[in-house]
Structures are given as C-alpha cells and as structure tokens.
Scaffold this active site. Structure first.
Site, short mmCIF file in Angstrom:
data_model
loop_
_atom_site.label_atom_id
_atom_site.label_comp_id
_atom_site.label_asym_id
_atom_site.label_seq_id
_atom_site.Cartn_x
_atom_site.Cartn_y
_atom_site.Cartn_z
N LEU A 18 0.81 -1.22 0.00
CA LEU A 18 0.00 0.00 0.00
C LEU A 18 0.84 1.27 0.00
O LEU A 18 0.30 2.36 -0.10
CB LEU A 18 -0.96 0.00 1.19
CG LEU A 18 -2.01 -1.13 1.18
CD1 LEU A 18 -2.94 -1.01 2.38
CD2 LEU A 18 -2.81 -1.12 -0.12
N ARG A 19 2.16 1.13 0.18
CA ARG A 19 3.14 2.21 0.00
C ARG A 19 3.07 3.33 1.03
O ARG A 19 3.96 4.18 1.07
CB ARG A 19 3.03 2.82 -1.41
CG ARG A 19 3.17 1.84 -2.55
CD ARG A 19 4.47 1.09 -2.51
NE ARG A 19 4.71 0.31 -3.74
CZ ARG A 19 5.47 -0.75 -3.80
NH1 ARG A 19 6.08 -1.20 -2.70
NH2 ARG A 19 5.65 -1.39 -4.94
N ASP A 57 9.55 -8.88 3.14
CA ASP A 57 9.28 -9.04 1.71
C ASP A 57 9.93 -7.93 0.89
O ASP A 57 9.88 -6.76 1.24
CB ASP A 57 7.78 -9.05 1.43
CG ASP A 57 7.51 -9.27 -0.04
OD1 ASP A 57 7.88 -10.33 -0.56
OD2 ASP A 57 6.97 -8.35 -0.68
N HIS A 85 10.39 -14.03 1.92
CA HIS A 85 10.68 -13.75 0.51
C HIS A 85 11.83 -14.68 0.12
O HIS A 85 12.99 -14.42 0.47
CB HIS A 85 11.08 -12.27 0.37
CG HIS A 85 11.52 -11.88 -1.00
ND1 HIS A 85 10.73 -11.12 -1.83
CD2 HIS A 85 12.66 -12.13 -1.68
CE1 HIS A 85 11.37 -10.91 -2.96
NE2 HIS A 85 12.55 -11.52 -2.90
N ASP A 127 0.41 -9.80 -4.34
CA ASP A 127 1.67 -9.05 -4.40
C ASP A 127 1.44 -7.74 -5.17
O ASP A 127 2.28 -7.30 -5.98
CB ASP A 127 2.79 -9.87 -5.04
CG ASP A 127 4.18 -9.27 -4.80
OD1 ASP A 127 4.27 -8.30 -4.03
OD2 ASP A 127 5.15 -9.76 -5.38
#
Length: 432
Positions: free
Chosen positions: A63-64, A154, A181, A307
C-alpha cells in the site's frame, strides 16, 4: 430493522443450487432462503443468480503508505481491494519508514480503519530496516493496537540462517507467522529474468529457480525444528512445489501463496522489453506456470496472494535494468483465477473461496474472515457476475498507479458488490 440492513436477492452461494435470498442485519447473515421479505429501509441488491462467496483476503499487498503516497495510499489501495472483492488485506512492511516498530504498524492500522473499505492488517518487518542484521520489535508489534500477526521482510530475504531461526523460534511464543521472501541473494546478483533460453537470447542475466528452492528448503527445516509457522511468499518455481510437498509430508507447519501473474503469465512476454513485465520473482517458463496451477488445485500451494505492487511512471517507464519490479493485482486477481483455474476445470467456486478467502484467513488467524455463507456468520461477502467480461485499462483502475501487465486484455468475471460486515463498500464498479 436498521438502515444498515441489506437483502441480497436471488444469489447462489458458492455458485451451486437454485438462487436464494440472503438477509443481513447488524453485520451478520440472519436469514437465508427463497422469497425473503425486506423492511422498507432495507437496501436491496438484485443478485440475478450471481455467485456469492466469502470476501477475499490478500496476504500480500503493498500500500506504500507511509513514504510513497505518490504511487499508492491506504485509501486508494483499499478502494482497489474493495472493487476486487477483498474484505481484508495485509500491508507489507517495506514502506518508508519501514514498518519495523509499533508506531508505524499502528499508523497503518489506524489509517485502514479510518478509510473503512477493507480491514487493513499491517505486516511487521522481521529485521530492523529490512537490513537482515538484527530482529525487529516483533513482540511489541504483536502486543500493539494493531495486533500484528504476520512478519516479513518481503522484497528482501532473511538470508542469515541464524537470524531466520531466531525469528521462527520467537514467533512460536507470540503465536504469529513468519512470511519469507524466498530468494538467496548470492544467487541473484544482477539477475533480470528467469534463467533459461529466453533470458539468454535477450541478453538478460539469469535468475535461477534454485535461488528460491534452496531458501524454501532451508526454512522448512528451520521451521520444523522450531515448531513454528512458516509462510512462503509468491512461489514461482516448479522445484519449489516438490520442496513444499516434502515439507508438508514431514509435518512442517508451512503454507505458501502464488500470485495471479505467476499463474497466467510467462517469460514469453519479455520479448517486448516492456518493464511492466518485470517482477520479483520473475515470470518463469510455461512449465512453471502449469505446475503452479496444479499445485494450487491440489493444495500444495495454499492460496492466491496478489503481491499488488504499484509504481510511479518514472519507476516503470524506463530501461528494463533500471525499472522497479512489481505489478498491480488487486482488481484483476479474481479474473485471473477464473481464467487460469475455473475455466480449465481445476477449481470450482468452492475452490475459489478456498484459495482466495478461507485459507488466507486461516493462515493469518482472522476469525471473522473467510467464514461460510451461512446464518449467524459475519457478512464479509463478495457477489460475482461469472458471465460478464471486462477489458483491463490501467488508467481506469482505482490504484494511484497504472502498471498492470494485463492492459487491453479481455478477462472473465466481474465483482458486482463487496460487503464488509454487512456494509456495501463497492457496487457495480464504484466505491460506495
């Protein structure tokens, strides 16, 4: 009845049987059957025989926010999720600043609650700053208001086996899951594309499948000895499926996800040199994609996770080597699953509910998500028009970014409505 009551008329739970009506009050399914009556102030949605499933849960969303609100915000990402049929998403920790402490994870959680379109669950970082040097404050984040239940670096592998072992051991006392990851960074230095004939022809440094397989094997052994829960992010390689099957046969508490793009797309797309196709892990060969589909169908891979990775134009509209990896996924995930799994007969609609809703909710420990469509259950639901088709246009998606690899593709299945605890959040392609 309250003004929040909803009647779904003539819907088919799990896409089977004759259409029924579903009456929702106070966020709960209170009645299910044909010919139900609605009070005057009840919102009525005509289902017209459409498929009704539990709302989707995404274990892997970027979602940054905070830090890169130019590419996505919790509000725009939540809108994309609701329009895609999601009622809960897990926001990855690689923000700026990194979500490696309770201040940041609580901020993400509160912003999700303020937006109110989906349940936003922050993922905490395993290591401070995603640097892989020392453990982050996992206990503090787990005990915070956000009650963080998943931890992941991740974007970066927890490459140090001792550090990963400690994280797994620590997770058992917290009752949380560690999501890895899986990429041995020593094997992917300079890598740009799946190692194989196509990368060699195009002159791209190869990204070996063994970089993924070796980390998954190592972590499954560590998790088994620690009696911890391990989740493997974005499985992409044929051989990883064999490792997962072996680990599950040994009794390891390991789950795994596959992305929609690794189900549908292959490295054949790289011949266009378009960085929209650059992703981590890379698009692999057709044989790998086929194996992902079979493994998802038989349960070796547990679920689908998007993702969802929005990027600003300057991070994608450039030469391949300089481009950031990642693709949008929230609004196209259902359609890709229908295209790759339902249409070929690998999954029915109950299977779709399993991989997009039920198993993700179980893995994350969400008691009110992925529940059956039944009386007394929370009304976290998605209504799907299985006969409709739509054409993907990046600039028409709700995300602030537009980096979709499906631009111009005609895809099946359209979300008609999404309900979060009985409240309609999206309907007919619009946020409510």
């Amino acid at each position: 009845m309250t003004t929040n009551d909803v009647l779904l008329r003539r819907v088919r739970p799990y896409g089977t049987g004759e259409p029924v009506d579903v009456l929702i009050a106070d966020g709960v399914i209170v009645e299910l059957g044909p010919g139900l009556e609605a009070a005057r102030d009840t919102e009525v949605i005509e289902g017209e025989g459409r498929v009704l499933l539990p709302g989707f849960v995404d274990l892997h969303t970027h979602l940054r926010e905070p830090g890169r609100e130019d590419t996505e915000t919790i509000e725009t990402g939540s809108a994309a999720a609701a329009l895609g049929g999601y009622t809960a998403v897990f926001a990855m920790a690689n923000t700026d600043p990194v979500a490696d402490n309770a201040v940041i994870t609580d901020h993400v959680w509160r912003r999700g609650r303020e937006t109110g379109l989906v349940d936003v669950h922050p993922v905490g970082a395993v290591t401070v700053g995603l640097a892989g040097q020392r453990l982050a404050e996992m206990g503090t984040m787990a005990a915070s208001a956000a009650r963080v239940r998943m931890f992941s670096d991740d974007g970066h592998c927890v490459a140090d086996p001792l550090l990963m072992r400690r994280a797994l051991e620590y997770s058992t006392s917290l009752g949380v899951v560690v999501a890895q990851h899986a990429e041995d960074p020593r094997l992917t230095v300079g890598a740009q594309a799946h190692e194989g004939e196509r990368a060699a022809r195009l002159g791209y440094p190869g990204w070996p499948a063994s970089a993924e397989e070796s980390i998954v094997a190592r972590d499954c052994v560590l998790a088994r000895h620690a009696r911890a829960r391990l989740h493997v992010c974005h499985v992409s390689a044929d051989g990883t499926v064999d490792v997962l099957r072996w680990a599950k046969d040994q009794g390891t508490q390991v789950s795994a996800e596959v992305t929609p793009h690794h189900l549908l797309l292959t490295d054949e797309r790289l011949t266009s040199f378009d960085p929209v196709n650059k992703v981590n892990p890379p698009l692999r060969a057709e044989a790998d994609a086929q194996r992902m589909r079979r493994a998802l169908a038989d349960g070796v891979i547990d679920c689908v996770a998007t993702d969802h990775a929005p990027h600003a134009p300057q991070d994608k509209d450039c030469e391949w080597a300089a481009a950031r990896p990642g693709m949008l996924g929230l609004q196209t995930a259902l359609s890709v699953v229908v295209e790759t799994m339902v249409r070929p007969g690998l999954l029915d609609w109950r299977g779709v509910a399993r991989v997009l809703s039920e198993r993700p909710a179980e893995i994350a420990g969400l008691p009110d998500q992925g529940r059956p469509v039944a009386v007394g259950e929370p009304a976290n639901l998605v209504l799907i028009d299985e006969d409709a088709e739509w054409t993907v246009r990046g600039d028409a998606l709700a995300s602030r970014a537009s980096n979709t690899p499906y631009e111009g593709l005609r895809l099946p299945a359209v979300v008609s409505a999404t309900l979060l605890r009985g409240r309609v959040t999206a309907r007919e392609g619009k946020i409510v």
